[in-house]
Design a protein around this motif. Structure first.
Motif, short mmCIF file in Angstrom:
data_model
loop_
_atom_site.label_atom_id
_atom_site.label_comp_id
_atom_site.label_asym_id
_atom_site.label_seq_id
_atom_site.Cartn_x
_atom_site.Cartn_y
_atom_site.Cartn_z
N HIS A 11 0.84 -1.20 0.00
CA HIS A 11 0.00 0.00 0.00
C HIS A 11 0.88 1.25 0.00
O HIS A 11 1.82 1.37 0.80
CB HIS A 11 -0.92 0.00 1.23
N VAL A 12 0.56 2.17 -0.89
CA VAL A 12 1.27 3.44 -0.96
C VAL A 12 0.71 4.36 0.12
O VAL A 12 -0.51 4.45 0.30
CB VAL A 12 1.11 4.08 -2.35
N ALA A 13 1.59 5.02 0.87
CA ALA A 13 1.14 5.87 1.98
C ALA A 13 2.04 7.08 2.13
O ALA A 13 3.20 7.07 1.69
CB ALA A 13 1.12 5.06 3.28
N TRP A 14 1.50 8.12 2.76
CA TRP A 14 2.27 9.33 3.01
C TRP A 14 3.28 9.09 4.11
O TRP A 14 2.97 8.48 5.14
CB TRP A 14 1.36 10.49 3.41
N TYR A 15 4.51 9.59 3.91
CA TYR A 15 5.50 9.66 4.97
C TYR A 15 5.41 11.04 5.63
O TYR A 15 5.46 11.16 6.84
CB TYR A 15 6.90 9.42 4.41
N ARG A 16 5.25 12.08 4.79
CA ARG A 16 4.94 13.43 5.27
C ARG A 16 3.74 13.91 4.46
O ARG A 16 3.85 14.08 3.25
CB ARG A 16 6.12 14.39 5.07
N ASP A 17 2.66 14.10 5.10
CA ASP A 17 1.43 14.50 4.42
C ASP A 17 1.21 15.99 4.60
O ASP A 17 0.41 16.44 5.41
CB ASP A 17 0.25 13.70 5.00
N GLY A 18 1.95 16.77 3.83
CA GLY A 18 1.85 18.22 3.91
C GLY A 18 1.96 18.85 2.53
O GLY A 18 1.72 18.20 1.52
N ASP A 19 2.34 20.10 2.49
CA ASP A 19 2.42 20.82 1.21
C ASP A 19 3.79 20.65 0.56
O ASP A 19 4.82 20.70 1.23
CB ASP A 19 2.15 22.31 1.43
N PRO A 20 3.82 20.48 -0.76
CA PRO A 20 5.11 20.43 -1.47
C PRO A 20 5.84 21.76 -1.35
O PRO A 20 5.23 22.83 -1.37
CB PRO A 20 4.71 20.16 -2.92
N ALA A 21 7.16 21.68 -1.23
CA ALA A 21 7.96 22.90 -1.20
C ALA A 21 7.97 23.55 -2.59
O ALA A 21 7.92 22.87 -3.60
CB ALA A 21 9.38 22.58 -0.77
N ARG A 22 8.02 24.86 -2.61
CA ARG A 22 8.15 25.60 -3.87
C ARG A 22 9.63 25.74 -4.18
O ARG A 22 10.41 26.20 -3.33
CB ARG A 22 7.48 26.96 -3.77
N VAL A 23 10.04 25.33 -5.37
CA VAL A 23 11.45 25.34 -5.72
C VAL A 23 11.64 25.95 -7.10
O VAL A 23 10.74 25.91 -7.95
CB VAL A 23 12.05 23.91 -5.72
N GLU A 24 12.82 26.50 -7.33
CA GLU A 24 13.17 27.01 -8.65
C GLU A 24 13.63 25.81 -9.49
O GLU A 24 14.48 25.02 -9.06
CB GLU A 24 14.29 28.05 -8.52
N THR A 25 13.08 25.66 -10.66
CA THR A 25 13.29 24.46 -11.45
C THR A 25 14.76 24.18 -11.73
O THR A 25 15.23 23.04 -11.57
CB THR A 25 12.52 24.55 -12.78
N ALA A 26 15.50 25.19 -12.16
CA ALA A 26 16.91 24.97 -12.50
C ALA A 26 17.70 24.48 -11.30
O ALA A 26 18.56 23.60 -11.41
CB ALA A 26 17.52 26.25 -13.07
N ALA A 27 17.42 25.06 -10.12
CA ALA A 27 18.12 24.64 -8.91
C ALA A 27 17.79 23.20 -8.56
O ALA A 27 18.66 22.42 -8.17
CB ALA A 27 17.76 25.57 -7.75
#
Length: 348
Positions: free
Chosen positions: A166-182
């Motif tokens: 079963h697939v499950a959350w390890y951290r169930d929160g918001d994705p971080a916003r990141v700069e694509t190139a970085a």
């Protein structure tokens, strides 16, 4: 949204696991496009899933009317720039915290509980990029990691993986916003470190550390960055003599400051495989640097071999030079080595 840490996904109290429909409605609230997948599979039910748009709650409920379906999310621009860093091997999963940005959206399955890191891109959303082990094929686990973006989809909790887990959350929160190139730069560094750790050969580790340190320092890396990278590679390989590997970075930096000769990526290619080193240099954006070879007898020999485009080798036990014919190595009976030496000297 608050973050919930789930260290043992399979140990959730009975009755608390959300349904696929619950997950689909939660995706809608986040602005993510959810799609149904085949039961216990990663394949979308609809062949035109890439055209799926964000829908209202009633349409989502209709879309997920079959409770046996898995759930996927359309990545990239359709879901507000959502990106999935999919860590496909144990080394990238273990080493990811040293490279990837921290995020509060991480999930996986019991065998690989932290194998998916979700982010939201603040720049152009990349298309899916795979980082492959050049010595393996698909049947032997050649994917180190994927950065999935526009044109891709990924399976979300509470789906059932094809393995039955079963697939499950390890951290169930918001994705971080990141700069694509970085993010892509960090993903490439992670792939390079994982590839080296996979082939960090037990009886050659000190020589490999010397060569890796020398190559990175010649490429302009500072001592601290080189030390951190070598340490991460050694730790990823479960190297029990970590301090010895770190000491060689300092010693190599001091040698180069004094203008003394040190080994580098060419030596590393001899200790492992040229294809590995080529990938590491590509992912770390380390160019060929002939000027970095010192003007000593050893350095001049290295320069001559490099300029011969790997068609020339010296065999110490035989005390003979060998030439590559295109199919095999043969002794240099015509003494072509002298012409190679003259050509190298002229170019210098």
């Amino acid at each position: 949204m608050s973050t919930r840490i789930v260290t043992h996904p399979e140990s959730e109290p009975q009755g608390t696991t959300p349904t696929v429909l619950d997950a689909a409605l939660a995706c809608r609230e986040r602005g993510w496009v959810a799609i149904p997948l085949m039961p216990n599979a990663k394949r979308p039910v609809d062949n035109n899933w890439q055209r799926t748009m964000l829908a209202d709650a009633d349409a989502v409920a209709n879309r997920f009317s079959n409770p046996s379906h898995n759930i996927g999310v359309v990545l990239g621009e359709a879901s507000g720039g959502l990106i999935d860093a999919d860590l496909d091997c144990d080394k990238t999963e273990r080493m990811a915290p040293a490279f990837l940005p921290t995020t509060d959206a991480i999930f996986g399955r019991p065998a690989k509980p932290r194998s998916h890191y979700l982010y939201v891109a603040t720049g152009d959303v990349p298309r899916t990029t795979k980082f492959l082990d050049p010595l393996r094929d698909a049947s032997d686990g050649n994917v180190l990691l994927e950065v999935r973006g526009t044109g891709g989809q990924t399976m979300l909790p509470p789906s059932v993986h094809p393995s039955g887990e079963h697939v499950a959350w390890y951290r169930d929160g918001d994705p971080a916003r990141v700069e694509t190139a970085a993010l892509m730069t960090q993903a490439r560094a992670l792939a390079a470190a994982a590839l080296l750790a996979r082939y960090w050969q037990e009886n050659m580790r000190q020589d490999m550390a010397l060569a890796l340190a020398g190559g990175l320092l010649r490429a302009g890396w500072d001592t601290d960055a080189t030390r951190d990278f070598v340490a991460t590679v050694a730790a990823g390989a479960a190297d029990e003599e970590l301090q010895k590997r770190l000491d060689v970075v300092i010693a190599t930096a001091q040698k180069q400051e004094r203008g003394e000769n040190t080994t580098g990526f060419r030596r590393l290619a001899q200790l492992t495989d040229p294809r590995i080193v080529a990938k590491v240099r590509e992912w770390l954006a380390v160019p060929e640097d002939q000027a970095a070879i010192h003007c000593t007898d050893t350095g001049n020999a290295e320069r001559m071999i490099a300029e011969a485009n790997d068609k020339l080798r010296y065999c110490p036990p035989w005390r003979k030079w060998l030439l590559w014919t295109g199919t095999h190595w043969e002794e240099d009976e015509r003494e072509d080595i002298y012409q190679y030496a003259k050509d190298t000297a002229r170019r210098m």
